[in-house]
Enzyme design. Structure first.
Site, PDB file in Angstrom:
ATOM      1  N   LYS A 202      57.179   2.961  -4.042  1.00  0.00           N
ATOM      2  CA  LYS A 202      55.968   2.146  -4.193  1.00  0.00           C
ATOM      3  C   LYS A 202      54.918   2.974  -4.925  1.00  0.00           C
ATOM      4  O   LYS A 202      54.269   3.837  -4.342  1.00  0.00           O
ATOM      5  CB  LYS A 202      55.414   1.685  -2.836  1.00  0.00           C
ATOM      6  CG  LYS A 202      54.453   0.520  -3.025  1.00  0.00           C
ATOM      7  CD  LYS A 202      53.302   0.498  -2.054  1.00  0.00           C
ATOM      8  CE  LYS A 202      52.173   1.432  -2.365  1.00  0.00           C
ATOM      9  NZ  LYS A 202      51.465   1.220  -3.633  1.00  0.00           N
ATOM     10  N   PRO A 203      54.778   2.736  -6.243  1.00  0.00           N
ATOM     11  CA  PRO A 203      53.769   3.511  -6.980  1.00  0.00           C
ATOM     12  C   PRO A 203      52.361   3.027  -6.634  1.00  0.00           C
ATOM     13  O   PRO A 203      52.196   1.926  -6.107  1.00  0.00           O
ATOM     14  CB  PRO A 203      54.095   3.202  -8.446  1.00  0.00           C
ATOM     15  CG  PRO A 203      54.816   1.901  -8.438  1.00  0.00           C
ATOM     16  CD  PRO A 203      55.466   1.742  -7.086  1.00  0.00           C
ATOM     17  N   ALA A 204      51.373   3.837  -6.953  1.00  0.00           N
ATOM     18  CA  ALA A 204      49.978   3.443  -6.703  1.00  0.00           C
ATOM     19  C   ALA A 204      49.634   2.218  -7.550  1.00  0.00           C
ATOM     20  O   ALA A 204      50.133   2.057  -8.669  1.00  0.00           O
ATOM     21  CB  ALA A 204      49.050   4.602  -7.037  1.00  0.00           C
ATOM     22  N   GLY A 258      49.243  11.530  -1.116  1.00  0.00           N
ATOM     23  CA  GLY A 258      48.011  10.753  -1.222  1.00  0.00           C
ATOM     24  C   GLY A 258      46.977  11.248  -0.237  1.00  0.00           C
ATOM     25  O   GLY A 258      46.967  12.433   0.122  1.00  0.00           O
ATOM     26  N   GLY A 263      48.142   9.264   5.039  1.00  0.00           N
ATOM     27  CA  GLY A 263      49.229  10.131   5.514  1.00  0.00           C
ATOM     28  C   GLY A 263      49.317  10.140   7.032  1.00  0.00           C
ATOM     29  O   GLY A 263      50.407  10.053   7.612  1.00  0.00           O
ATOM     30  N   GLU A 280      52.369  15.082   1.638  1.00  0.00           N
ATOM     31  CA  GLU A 280      51.626  15.998   0.780  1.00  0.00           C
ATOM     32  C   GLU A 280      50.260  15.374   0.624  1.00  0.00           C
ATOM     33  O   GLU A 280      50.093  14.400  -0.097  1.00  0.00           O
ATOM     34  CB  GLU A 280      52.391  16.155  -0.542  1.00  0.00           C
ATOM     35  CG  GLU A 280      52.013  17.376  -1.312  1.00  0.00           C
ATOM     36  CD  GLU A 280      50.908  17.053  -2.266  1.00  0.00           C
ATOM     37  OE1 GLU A 280      49.727  17.274  -1.890  1.00  0.00           O
ATOM     38  OE2 GLU A 280      51.199  16.593  -3.368  1.00  0.00           O
ATOM     39  N   CYS A 314      45.219  17.355  -6.108  1.00  0.00           N
ATOM     40  CA  CYS A 314      45.146  17.776  -4.702  1.00  0.00           C
ATOM     41  C   CYS A 314      44.963  19.286  -4.569  1.00  0.00           C
ATOM     42  O   CYS A 314      44.435  19.751  -3.565  1.00  0.00           O
ATOM     43  CB  CYS A 314      46.383  17.316  -3.957  1.00  0.00           C
ATOM     44  SG  CYS A 314      47.895  17.802  -4.759  1.00  0.00           S
ATOM     45  N   GLU A 413      36.877  16.975   0.256  1.00  0.00           N
ATOM     46  CA  GLU A 413      37.621  17.052  -1.003  1.00  0.00           C
ATOM     47  C   GLU A 413      36.889  16.156  -2.004  1.00  0.00           C
ATOM     48  O   GLU A 413      36.794  14.942  -1.809  1.00  0.00           O
ATOM     49  CB  GLU A 413      39.049  16.536  -0.763  1.00  0.00           C
ATOM     50  CG  GLU A 413      39.941  16.628  -1.975  1.00  0.00           C
ATOM     51  CD  GLU A 413      41.342  16.077  -1.713  1.00  0.00           C
ATOM     52  OE1 GLU A 413      41.503  15.124  -0.926  1.00  0.00           O
ATOM     53  OE2 GLU A 413      42.296  16.625  -2.300  1.00  0.00           O
TER      54      GLU A 413
END
Ligand SMILES: NC(=O)c1ccc[n+]([C@@H]2O[C@H](COP(=O)([O-])OP(=O)(O)OC[C@H]3O[C@@H](n4cnc5c(N)ncnc54)[C@H](O)[C@@H]3O)[C@@H](O)[C@H]2O)c1
Ligand SMILES: O=CCCC(=O)O
Length: 510
Positions: A202-204, A258, A263, A280, A314, A413
């Site tokens: 499932k891509p973004a 993501g 996550g 990740e 990231c 972040e």
């Protein structure tokens, strides 16, 4: 020009890849509007679609199927069927197909980079860098497929032989982000396919086209139907798709890159079924400059680490920690380099090396962090504003000093082109600041003191360290974090571990 290159390409029909280009570069009305399930280009069962925008122009590139749980269920069923035959292929057979995929990816790398720039906004040279980096995972795992070794264990008792086999876990759900839409898929799918697993990807929602191009080339390479499936969906369906993947008994594991929030949710959902998961997640990388450092090299590293993908990485440097004796000199050099070397604009044009942020939410996040810092007395050395003269989603490369620990930019972040400079006195103080975060992905430091280099490399609470280096990612090395930055490692000889389990076999009474 691109289009004519693709017409000459040895494909037997107007491929999906060609159709994407046709739309993008010739203003044709043809649109690329299909997902990829069981080797076929399909619409959503609901027939719904959603629009994908070019972040540099905010214009719609095309639409793709807005799939939901019904479509993902079908994809999982096909992937599970394909697994029954894929799992018994030899490592050598999988290696040959991965190598063919790699060769096609290399042949198409310029075209792939253009798709990536179009949907992610990355400057074209940087997109090409991501394609080369992403291709390296397919090449690496084509080689590793042949080395999925088990073990023979010396038996402690007579008449027994003890063996450990390594087997693929099954169908896996791969959920990927928009910031590295190509490399995050090859890093996961390359390893999964090499291990003998099948994938539902499932891509973004912001960046489905590179995923679809990857699937097209995988299919042309001869990777069997059902081994790679791409389910596209809008943001509003992502949660039900994620939940289904975590809960379906036909899915053996999840790999996600993501945000930390998503996550954690996936970790919880997998926990209920004791399902394998690799995460990740976000980072908060310290980038430390000690007084013995070569400041010019440190500035090179700082620019590369902070402004890679406009700060939306990231492992981007998130906090610059600078020893007090060299603080002013470093900040001055860094500011000069920011002003002289970063040229903001639409990355389709090769003259620009700093692109837009991915979407309006990301622009708002960076703006809010900036406003909070201004309210609390930050000093803006350069930048600080949206670059609306260039486009709606561009933000000036920014350098901040006078940081206090109550500012959001100190703790969060940022995921944008904002460099935060903090002064420290001693090594111990700087390690305390660096580790004072729940994240632990990457850390960087510049020093020429060999004892200090060993100490600091060991004391930073992160999964990856750059010593006198700002760009550290390779297919050959283990990528991943500690603390809330995730679990598991991707790439390297450890990358297959996420997709295999060990089976101990005891031969008795021999
Ligand atoms: N670690 C990274 O590389 C990375 C990548 C992207 C974003 N981020 C961080 O996350 C912040 C927000 O970005 P974002 O909102 O696009 O990231 P996100 O985590 O929401 O999205 C990443 C992927 O997860 C999917 N997703 C979203 N909600 C889901 C759910 N409930 N179940 C399953 N999948 C789901 C998305 O559709 C996308 O494919 C950024 O500002 C940044 O700090 C980190
Ligand atoms: O942002 C996530 C991935 C970055 C990298 O692999 O270097």
């Amino acid at each position: 020009m691109i289009f004519s290159r693709l017409i000459l390409h040895p494909y037997h029909h107007c491929s999906q890849l060609t159709r994407i280009f046709y739309k993008m570069y010739s203003q044709s009305t043809k649109i690329m509007d299909k997902a990829f399930i069981n080797g076929l280009w399909v619409s959503a069962k609901s027939n719904k679609v959603f629009e994908v925008q070019d972040p540099a122009t905010c214009q719609v590139i095309s639409t793709v199927p807005d799939m939901n749980v019904d479509d993902v269920e079908a994809a999982v069923t096909y992937a599970d069927e394909a697994f029954q035959t894929w799992k018994v292929t030899t490592g050598k057979e999988r290696s040959i197909l991965l190598r063919k995929w790699y060769d096609l990816l290399v042949q198409n790398q310029e075209e792939l980079a253009k798709i990536l720039t179009m949907e992610a906004g990355k400057p074209i040279k940087e997109s090409l860098g991501e394609i080369v980096y992403g291709n390296a995972f397919v090449e690496w795992f084509a080689e590793e497929a042949k080395r999925m070794y088990g073990e023979i264990v010396p038996s402690p008792v007579k008449n027994r032989e003890l063996m450990v086999l390594r087997q693929p876990i099954g169908t896996v759900g791969l959920i990927t982000p928009w910031n590295f839409p190509f490399a995050m898929i090859t890093r996961k799918a390359g390893a999964a396919i090499a291990a003998g697993c099948t994938c539902v990807i499932k891509p973004a929602e912001d960046t489905p086209f590179t995923a679809l191009a990857l699937a097209e080339l995988a299919s042309l390479a001869g990777i069997p139907k059902g081994v790679i499936n791409i389910v596209t969906s809008s943001r509003s369906n992502a949660d039900q798709i994620g939940k289904y993947l975590c809960e379906s008994p036909k899915v053996a594991g999840i790999s996600f890159t993501g945000s930390t929030a998503v996550g954690k949710l996936l970790y919880q959902q997998c926990g209920k079924h004791v399902k394998r998961i690799g995460l990740e997640l976000g980072g908060n990388a310290p980038f430390i400059i000690f007084e013995s450092a070569d400041l010019n090299k440190a500035v090179d590293g700082a620019i590369a680490s902070k402004f890679r993908n406009c700060g939306q990485t990231c492992i981007s440097a998130n906090r610059f920690l600078i020893q007090d004796s060299i603080f002013e000199e470093f900040v001055q050099k860094f500011a000069e380099r920011i002003k002289s070397s970063l040229i903001i604009g639409d990355g389709k044009n090769v003259q620009f090396n700093l692109g837009p942020l991915i979407n309006a939410d990301q622009v708002k996040k960076v703006e809010d962090i900036m406003q909070d810092a201004i309210k609390k007395g930050v000093n803006v050395v350069t930048g600080g504003n949206r670059a609306t003269n260039v486009g709606e989603q561009f933000f000036e490369p920014t350098l901040l000093t006078n940081i206090t620990s109550n500012m959001r930019c100190y703790k969060e972040e940022i995921f944008g082109p904002v460099a935060v400079c903090i002064k420290f006195k001693t090594e111990a103080e700087c390690i305390d600041i660096a580790n004072d975060t729940e994240r632990g992905l990457a850390g960087y430091f510049y020093s020429n003191d060999i004892s200090q280099i060993w100490r600091v490399a060991k004391n930073l609470e992160v999964g990856m360290v750059g010593v006198n280096e700002g760009l550290i990612s390779h297919a050959e090395t283990p990528f991943g974090g500690i603390k809330e930055s995730g679990i598991g490692r991707e790439g390297s000889k450890h990358g297959l571990d996420e997709y295999t389990y060990l089976k101990y076999v005891c031969f008795g009474n021999l």
